[in-house]
Design a protein around this motif. Sequence first.
Motif, PDB file in Angstrom:
ATOM      1  N   GLU A 114      -4.853  -4.163  19.253  1.00  0.00           N
ATOM      2  CA  GLU A 114      -3.921  -4.390  18.136  1.00  0.00           C
ATOM      3  C   GLU A 114      -2.849  -3.301  18.062  1.00  0.00           C
ATOM      4  O   GLU A 114      -3.142  -2.118  18.258  1.00  0.00           O
ATOM      5  CB  GLU A 114      -4.750  -4.398  16.851  1.00  0.00           C
ATOM      6  CG  GLU A 114      -3.958  -4.546  15.578  1.00  0.00           C
ATOM      7  CD  GLU A 114      -4.895  -4.624  14.372  1.00  0.00           C
ATOM      8  OE1 GLU A 114      -6.060  -5.053  14.536  1.00  0.00           O
ATOM      9  OE2 GLU A 114      -4.474  -4.250  13.274  1.00  0.00           O
ATOM     10  N   ASN A 125       0.811  -1.215   0.000  1.00  0.00           N
ATOM     11  CA  ASN A 125       0.000   0.000   0.000  1.00  0.00           C
ATOM     12  C   ASN A 125       0.852   1.276   0.000  1.00  0.00           C
ATOM     13  O   ASN A 125       1.662   1.491   0.900  1.00  0.00           O
ATOM     14  CB  ASN A 125      -0.905  -0.024   1.245  1.00  0.00           C
ATOM     15  CG  ASN A 125      -2.182   0.770   1.066  1.00  0.00           C
ATOM     16  OD1 ASN A 125      -2.463   1.292  -0.012  1.00  0.00           O
ATOM     17  ND2 ASN A 125      -2.973   0.851   2.122  1.00  0.00           N
ATOM     18  N   ASP A 150      -6.345  -3.503   1.244  1.00  0.00           N
ATOM     19  CA  ASP A 150      -5.136  -3.379   0.423  1.00  0.00           C
ATOM     20  C   ASP A 150      -4.402  -4.710   0.240  1.00  0.00           C
ATOM     21  O   ASP A 150      -3.373  -4.748  -0.444  1.00  0.00           O
ATOM     22  CB  ASP A 150      -4.204  -2.278   0.951  1.00  0.00           C
ATOM     23  CG  ASP A 150      -3.882  -2.372   2.430  1.00  0.00           C
ATOM     24  OD1 ASP A 150      -4.711  -1.909   3.238  1.00  0.00           O
ATOM     25  OD2 ASP A 150      -2.827  -2.896   2.781  1.00  0.00           O
ATOM     26  N   ASP A 161      -7.911  -1.363  17.146  1.00  0.00           N
ATOM     27  CA  ASP A 161      -6.579  -1.162  16.561  1.00  0.00           C
ATOM     28  C   ASP A 161      -6.014   0.168  17.044  1.00  0.00           C
ATOM     29  O   ASP A 161      -6.566   1.238  16.727  1.00  0.00           O
ATOM     30  CB  ASP A 161      -6.692  -1.175  15.028  1.00  0.00           C
ATOM     31  CG  ASP A 161      -5.332  -1.307  14.340  1.00  0.00           C
ATOM     32  OD1 ASP A 161      -4.299  -1.124  15.019  1.00  0.00           O
ATOM     33  OD2 ASP A 161      -5.320  -1.594  13.125  1.00  0.00           O
ATOM     34  N   GLU A 180       1.235  -6.855  11.509  1.00  0.00           N
ATOM     35  CA  GLU A 180       0.821  -6.626  10.117  1.00  0.00           C
ATOM     36  C   GLU A 180       1.925  -5.994   9.278  1.00  0.00           C
ATOM     37  O   GLU A 180       1.924  -6.144   8.060  1.00  0.00           O
ATOM     38  CB  GLU A 180      -0.472  -5.805  10.043  1.00  0.00           C
ATOM     39  CG  GLU A 180      -0.365  -4.399  10.583  1.00  0.00           C
ATOM     40  CD  GLU A 180      -1.688  -3.650  10.492  1.00  0.00           C
ATOM     41  OE1 GLU A 180      -2.666  -4.115  11.075  1.00  0.00           O
ATOM     42  OE2 GLU A 180      -1.722  -2.604   9.824  1.00  0.00           O
ATOM     43  N   HIS A 233      -3.006   1.127  16.247  1.00  0.00           N
ATOM     44  CA  HIS A 233      -2.231   1.544  15.076  1.00  0.00           C
ATOM     45  C   HIS A 233      -0.914   2.228  15.447  1.00  0.00           C
ATOM     46  O   HIS A 233      -0.594   3.321  14.957  1.00  0.00           O
ATOM     47  CB  HIS A 233      -3.076   2.417  14.138  1.00  0.00           C
ATOM     48  CG  HIS A 233      -2.865   2.068  12.692  1.00  0.00           C
ATOM     49  ND1 HIS A 233      -2.115   2.843  11.846  1.00  0.00           N
ATOM     50  CD2 HIS A 233      -3.262   1.009  11.965  1.00  0.00           C
ATOM     51  CE1 HIS A 233      -2.080   2.285  10.655  1.00  0.00           C
ATOM     52  NE2 HIS A 233      -2.754   1.156  10.696  1.00  0.00           N
ATOM     53  N   TYR A 255      -7.331   7.564  13.110  1.00  0.00           N
ATOM     54  CA  TYR A 255      -7.128   6.322  12.358  1.00  0.00           C
ATOM     55  C   TYR A 255      -8.389   5.444  12.396  1.00  0.00           C
ATOM     56  O   TYR A 255      -9.000   5.269  13.440  1.00  0.00           O
ATOM     57  CB  TYR A 255      -5.949   5.500  12.931  1.00  0.00           C
ATOM     58  CG  TYR A 255      -5.982   4.105  12.370  1.00  0.00           C
ATOM     59  CD1 TYR A 255      -5.525   3.859  11.076  1.00  0.00           C
ATOM     60  CD2 TYR A 255      -6.590   3.061  13.071  1.00  0.00           C
ATOM     61  CE1 TYR A 255      -5.663   2.610  10.509  1.00  0.00           C
ATOM     62  CE2 TYR A 255      -6.723   1.804  12.503  1.00  0.00           C
ATOM     63  CZ  TYR A 255      -6.255   1.587  11.225  1.00  0.00           C
ATOM     64  OH  TYR A 255      -6.413   0.354  10.651  1.00  0.00           O
ATOM     65  N   ARG A 258      -0.138 -11.203  13.546  1.00  0.00           N
ATOM     66  CA  ARG A 258      -0.915 -10.667  12.418  1.00  0.00           C
ATOM     67  C   ARG A 258      -0.163 -10.639  11.088  1.00  0.00           C
ATOM     68  O   ARG A 258      -0.539  -9.932  10.156  1.00  0.00           O
ATOM     69  CB  ARG A 258      -1.408  -9.253  12.775  1.00  0.00           C
ATOM     70  CG  ARG A 258      -2.614  -9.371  13.681  1.00  0.00           C
ATOM     71  CD  ARG A 258      -3.214  -8.072  14.066  1.00  0.00           C
ATOM     72  NE  ARG A 258      -3.512  -7.165  12.984  1.00  0.00           N
ATOM     73  CZ  ARG A 258      -4.475  -7.353  12.083  1.00  0.00           C
ATOM     74  NH1 ARG A 258      -5.229  -8.435  12.120  1.00  0.00           N
ATOM     75  NH2 ARG A 258      -4.676  -6.453  11.136  1.00  0.00           N
TER      76      ARG A 258
HETATM   77  O1  EZ4 Z   1      -3.748   0.630   8.104  1.00  0.00           O
HETATM   78  O2  EZ4 Z   1      -3.626  -2.049   5.767  1.00  0.00           O
HETATM   79  O3  EZ4 Z   1      -5.699  -3.625  10.766  1.00  0.00           O
HETATM   80  N1  EZ4 Z   1      -5.659  -3.038   9.732  1.00  0.00           N
HETATM   81  C1  EZ4 Z   1      -4.872  -2.004   9.483  1.00  0.00           C
HETATM   82  C2  EZ4 Z   1      -4.933  -1.460   8.081  1.00  0.00           C
HETATM   83  C3  EZ4 Z   1      -3.677  -0.699   7.697  1.00  0.00           C
HETATM   84  C4  EZ4 Z   1      -3.513  -0.724   6.196  1.00  0.00           C
HETATM   85  C5  EZ4 Z   1      -2.161  -0.172   5.791  1.00  0.00           C
HETATM   86  O4  EZ4 Z   1      -1.909  -0.468   4.463  1.00  0.00           O
HETATM   87  O5  EZ4 Z   1      -4.168  -1.539  10.343  1.00  0.00           O
HETATM   88  O6  EZ4 Z   1      -6.070  -0.663   7.913  1.00  0.00           O
END
Ligand code: EZ4
Length: 401
Positions: free
Chosen positions: A235, A37, A315, A209, A261, A211, A159, A282
Amino acid sequence: MKIAEARVVVTCPGRNFVALKLVTDDGVTGVGDATLNGRELAVAAYLREHVCPLLLGRDPHRIGDTWQYLYKGGYWRDGPVTMTAISAVDTALWDIKGKVAGLPVYQLLGGAARSGVLGYAHANGATTAEALDDVARQVADGYRAVRIQVAVPGVEGTYGVGHGGHYEPAHGAAPEETTWSTERYLSFIPSVFEAARERFGPDLRLLHDVHHRLTGIEAARLGKALEPYGLFWMEDPLPAENVDAFRLIRQHTTTPIATGEVVTSIWHCRDLITEQLVDYVRTSVTHAGGITHLRRIFDLADLYRIRTGSHGPSDSSPVGLAAALHVDLAVPNFGIQEHMRHPTEADEVFPHAYRYADGYLHPGDEPGLGVDVDEDAAARFPYRPAYLPVARLHDGTLHDW
Ligand code: EZ4
Ligand code: CO
């Protein structure tokens, strides 16, 4: 049998995707997801210029050897661009092997260990009430697990919150500038989950999440504050390169933690796993070395009773999701699979056999992965630059997004 053609497809059916298509000398095709992405063309060029020419003439059945050849043979190993490219090749080779065997890939991985793959949906809103209405919609659609993200009052562009409905973070020819306030976030988020438990009761699995936004002690505080609401997971409390900070979180809270991730290999999550600093890994087929390498990560995790929770955002293309579902169905320590639906145009470009019903996904029973890329359809949707946002504190300092 030899690999006779290797083509890279870049397409934007509602969002950007990169796919690798391999064709053998007897006409068997295999597809892999190569979508990174916001850095899509870097992987496309890496494949086109440096990988595809090396694949021609190779035996497609030698999946493990090809993996090692691309990983060790590049000298500059690892990193998201390299690993996404290797992932695509690996996934396409499993697709070919399945088609030659006449079996869905999950059968080659040991067969189904469960009848379906538990998926979790996304819910978001500008307010708690709006987000909880979105949760209700996902529950009505059958989901038994829902991730909740709500705009934090006073934090523009939080986010996980969409611009009206569907959440898709990447857009625009330059990253969107959003703001961040840890203080406001930490004092607001527990109220969201208190309200969610009140409305949906104790059974619905609730996920959130973070993030990568917090420090260890901040994440510990949030985990403690969320304990009464029994989250399925918290997460990415912070960037995963900081293993010490996960040790700190673990000293303070029993809220389960999921991360990985953006992790691209077993080396980056080895300590998180062997020290049992997380509860869910993840890592994804698309970014952590394909089916071959993901199984190694998940096997290591299983030794410590850590379960899987593969990244599955929009993505990851339908090719990436299909591959994830084959792994999910077969591994002993499956936990949950993220399920963000793709735009309808994407489903048209990537016809697929996987299906969703009543909270569960299934990869289908077609030989191989059961997904393809329709190259004519793909050509109708040319690439458009789209970047993930950045986040700044109120004084302009760049923060983790
Ligand atoms: O922000 O995949 O848990 N999902 C995420 C996603 C990420 C995107 C980044 O490319 O954190 O939404
Ligand atoms: Co995430």
